[in-house]
Design a protein around this motif. Sequence first.
Motif, PDB file in Angstrom:
ATOM      1  N   ALA A 137       1.532  13.801   2.239  1.00 37.26           N
ATOM      2  CA  ALA A 137       0.328  14.550   1.863  1.00 37.26           C
ATOM      3  C   ALA A 137      -0.232  13.989   0.562  1.00 37.26           C
ATOM      4  N   GLY A 138      -1.545  13.931   0.474  1.00 40.44           N
ATOM      5  CA  GLY A 138      -2.193  13.493  -0.761  1.00 40.44           C
ATOM      6  C   GLY A 138      -2.303  11.983  -0.911  1.00 40.44           C
ATOM      7  N   ALA A 139      -1.794  11.225   0.077  1.00 42.32           N
ATOM      8  CA  ALA A 139      -1.856   9.761  -0.023  1.00 42.32           C
ATOM      9  C   ALA A 139      -3.293   9.266   0.166  1.00 42.32           C
ATOM     10  N   ASP A 140      -3.585   8.108  -0.381  1.00 42.58           N
ATOM     11  CA  ASP A 140      -4.889   7.464  -0.210  1.00 42.58           C
ATOM     12  C   ASP A 140      -4.893   6.806   1.172  1.00 42.58           C
ATOM     13  N   GLU A 141      -5.382   7.557   2.164  1.00 45.86           N
ATOM     14  CA  GLU A 141      -5.244   7.105   3.553  1.00 45.86           C
ATOM     15  C   GLU A 141      -6.023   5.830   3.866  1.00 45.86           C
ATOM     16  N   GLY A 142      -7.155   5.651   3.198  1.00 43.25           N
ATOM     17  CA  GLY A 142      -7.910   4.410   3.421  1.00 43.25           C
ATOM     18  C   GLY A 142      -7.057   3.209   3.027  1.00 43.25           C
ATOM     19  N   ALA A 143      -6.378   3.319   1.887  1.00 46.90           N
ATOM     20  CA  ALA A 143      -5.530   2.221   1.411  1.00 46.90           C
ATOM     21  C   ALA A 143      -4.341   2.026   2.343  1.00 46.90           C
ATOM     22  N   ILE A 144      -3.859   3.129   2.923  1.00 44.80           N
ATOM     23  CA  ILE A 144      -2.672   3.051   3.786  1.00 44.80           C
ATOM     24  C   ILE A 144      -2.956   2.280   5.081  1.00 44.80           C
ATOM     25  N   VAL A 145      -4.231   2.210   5.480  1.00 43.55           N
ATOM     26  CA  VAL A 145      -4.574   1.393   6.654  1.00 43.55           C
ATOM     27  C   VAL A 145      -4.124  -0.069   6.445  1.00 43.55           C
ATOM     28  N   MET A 146      -4.052  -0.501   5.187  1.00 43.00           N
ATOM     29  CA  MET A 146      -3.636  -1.879   4.897  1.00 43.00           C
ATOM     30  C   MET A 146      -2.161  -2.107   5.262  1.00 43.00           C
ATOM     31  N   LEU A 147      -1.454  -1.004   5.570  1.00 42.71           N
ATOM     32  CA  LEU A 147      -0.046  -1.109   5.967  1.00 42.71           C
ATOM     33  C   LEU A 147       0.136  -1.294   7.469  1.00 42.71           C
ATOM     34  N   SER A 148      -0.938  -1.160   8.243  1.00 42.61           N
ATOM     35  CA  SER A 148      -0.798  -1.358   9.694  1.00 42.61           C
ATOM     36  C   SER A 148      -0.448  -2.805  10.016  1.00 42.61           C
ATOM     37  N   ASP A 149      -0.990  -3.733   9.215  1.00 44.82           N
ATOM     38  CA  ASP A 149      -0.848  -5.145   9.573  1.00 44.82           C
ATOM     39  C   ASP A 149      -0.703  -6.036   8.330  1.00 44.82           C
ATOM     40  N   ILE A 150      -1.717  -6.052   7.442  1.00 44.83           N
ATOM     41  CA  ILE A 150      -1.756  -7.142   6.464  1.00 44.83           C
ATOM     42  C   ILE A 150      -0.622  -7.116   5.435  1.00 44.83           C
ATOM     43  N   LEU A 151      -0.253  -5.931   4.942  1.00 49.93           N
ATOM     44  CA  LEU A 151       0.835  -5.914   3.945  1.00 49.93           C
ATOM     45  C   LEU A 151       2.171  -6.335   4.555  1.00 49.93           C
ATOM     46  N   PRO A 152       2.599  -5.738   5.689  1.00 49.72           N
ATOM     47  CA  PRO A 152       3.846  -6.237   6.282  1.00 49.72           C
ATOM     48  C   PRO A 152       3.758  -7.709   6.682  1.00 49.72           C
ATOM     49  N   THR A 153       2.595  -8.172   7.122  1.00 52.47           N
ATOM     50  CA  THR A 153       2.484  -9.584   7.527  1.00 52.47           C
ATOM     51  C   THR A 153       2.667 -10.507   6.328  1.00 52.47           C
ATOM     52  N   GLY A 154       1.922 -10.250   5.261  1.00 57.15           N
ATOM     53  CA  GLY A 154       2.054 -11.098   4.066  1.00 57.15           C
ATOM     54  C   GLY A 154       3.471 -11.053   3.517  1.00 57.15           C
ATOM     55  N   PHE A 155       4.057  -9.866   3.548  1.00 61.54           N
ATOM     56  CA  PHE A 155       5.395  -9.690   2.982  1.00 61.54           C
ATOM     57  C   PHE A 155       6.481 -10.307   3.874  1.00 61.54           C
ATOM     58  N   GLU A 156       6.489  -9.954   5.150  1.00 58.96           N
ATOM     59  CA  GLU A 156       7.583 -10.416   6.021  1.00 58.96           C
ATOM     60  C   GLU A 156       7.471 -11.911   6.344  1.00 58.96           C
ATOM     61  N   CYS A 157       6.300 -12.320   6.799  1.00 63.09           N
ATOM     62  CA  CYS A 157       6.149 -13.712   7.254  1.00 63.09           C
ATOM     63  C   CYS A 157       6.053 -14.664   6.061  1.00 63.09           C
ATOM     64  N   GLY A 158       5.458 -14.178   4.941  1.00 65.68           N
ATOM     65  CA  GLY A 158       5.256 -15.042   3.776  1.00 65.68           C
ATOM     66  C   GLY A 158       6.361 -14.915   2.749  1.00 65.68           C
ATOM     67  N   VAL A 159       6.491 -13.723   2.167  1.00 64.49           N
ATOM     68  CA  VAL A 159       7.375 -13.537   1.006  1.00 64.49           C
ATOM     69  C   VAL A 159       8.850 -13.520   1.411  1.00 64.49           C
ATOM     70  N   LEU A 160       9.200 -12.738   2.429  1.00 67.06           N
ATOM     71  CA  LEU A 160      10.615 -12.668   2.831  1.00 67.06           C
ATOM     72  C   LEU A 160      11.063 -13.975   3.465  1.00 67.06           C
TER      73      LEU A 160
END
Length: 346
Positions: A137-160
């Motif tokens: 509750a109270g999260a910035d939901e617009g920003a959380i959309v970035m977690l559907s794809d781009i953040l895990p992609t950059g992190f898993e495929c790139g950083v990890l």
Amino acid sequence: MKALVYRGPGKPSWEEKPAPTIQEPTDAIVKIAWTTICGTDLHILKGDVATVTDGRTLGHEGVGVVEEAGPGVSSFRKGDRVLISCITSCGKCDACKKGMYSHCEKGGWILGNTIDGTQAEKVRIPYADTSLYRIPAGADEGAIVMLSDILPTGFECGVLNGQVKPGDTVAIVGAGPIGLAALLTAQFYAPARIILIDTDDNRLAVSMKLGATDVVNNSDGKAVEKVLALTGQKGVDVAIEAVGVPATFDVCQDIVAAGGHVANVGVHGKSVTLKLEKLWSHNVTVTTRLVDTVTTPMLLRTVTSGKVLPRQLITHEFRLDEILKAYETFGQAAKAKALKVLVRNE
Ligand SMILES: NC(=O)c1ccc[n+]([C@@H]2O[C@H](COP(=O)([O-])OP(=O)(O)OC[C@H]3O[C@@H](n4cnc5c(N)ncnc54)[C@H](O)[C@@H]3O)[C@@H](O)[C@H]2O)c1
Ligand SMILES: [Zn+2]
Ligand SMILES: [Zn+2]
């Protein structure tokens, strides 16, 4: 309901279609609150993705509210606010048990590909228990959309996969949403330097604001010389390829230092030449990966606690019924200075 439908190459269409219904007990129907457009959607519209056929609703990113949960769904009920993962996972097959959700025997990347996606008023999510995430509750939901794809992609495929470590010198080729997501999440590990490489000065300026220590404009094709000059001719510990063309994979091969890692993220449509005559003796690894979204729960905590601020990647906002305009803007990213375009249905 209304949806953004693929009608063949170059033909996105905003049209009326039947609302989705529960087909399997493990399905949920989610009313979309927010969605966005991915570079991959542009690939689809060029006709590059053969699995997407006429009539398919596009989109694999979104946040919404559960409208109906099938009788086999135990973790979510009507009214829950949820993040939709771009990767659907059954949680039970061999691939899922290895944490390789991208290769789930019954799921993987199917949303907006082989089943109808999120750029619509409603979407059916198979295996809801393992493919949705509850939003605090109270999260910035617009920003959380970035977690559907781009953040895990950059992190898993790139950083990890690139094994970024404290003190490393990291180069990220491509300062699009994915390269910038890698930039944000590489900073978990305190690398000493992060060099962003692109041809777009606006994106390079954004990179500097988001934590890059150096930027290189590759419009002249001289990124390799410039990165070698920046690193005393040593090259970089980690080279992350976030574009998807042979020229940028070549940059990565040419700048990786001995003992380093080339982490490919880009979707490639053409073969590249592996420079094994140089690399055979350099103790390097080259990795590839389709995002698994196995780090989504962890990334969700970093976003809700404010450690990572993906809101910074959102440049435009549209209503869902303006999604064709959103495509136009995103399709001319350099001219429109666009990164992620947020699309709202509430
Ligand atoms: N592996 C995965 O699971 C996965 C998931 C999602 C996206 N992707 C892929 O990741 C890649 C990046 O996605 P994005 O949404 O950030 O794309 P994007 O097109 O927005 O960004 C690519 C960037 O590369 C830059 N670029 C192009 N040619 C260049 C060159 N010669 N030298 C330097 N820079 C150059 C462009 O200016 C642009 O800023 C795409 O190929 C996308 O399909 C992979
Ligand atoms: Zn995507
Ligand atoms: Zn599975």
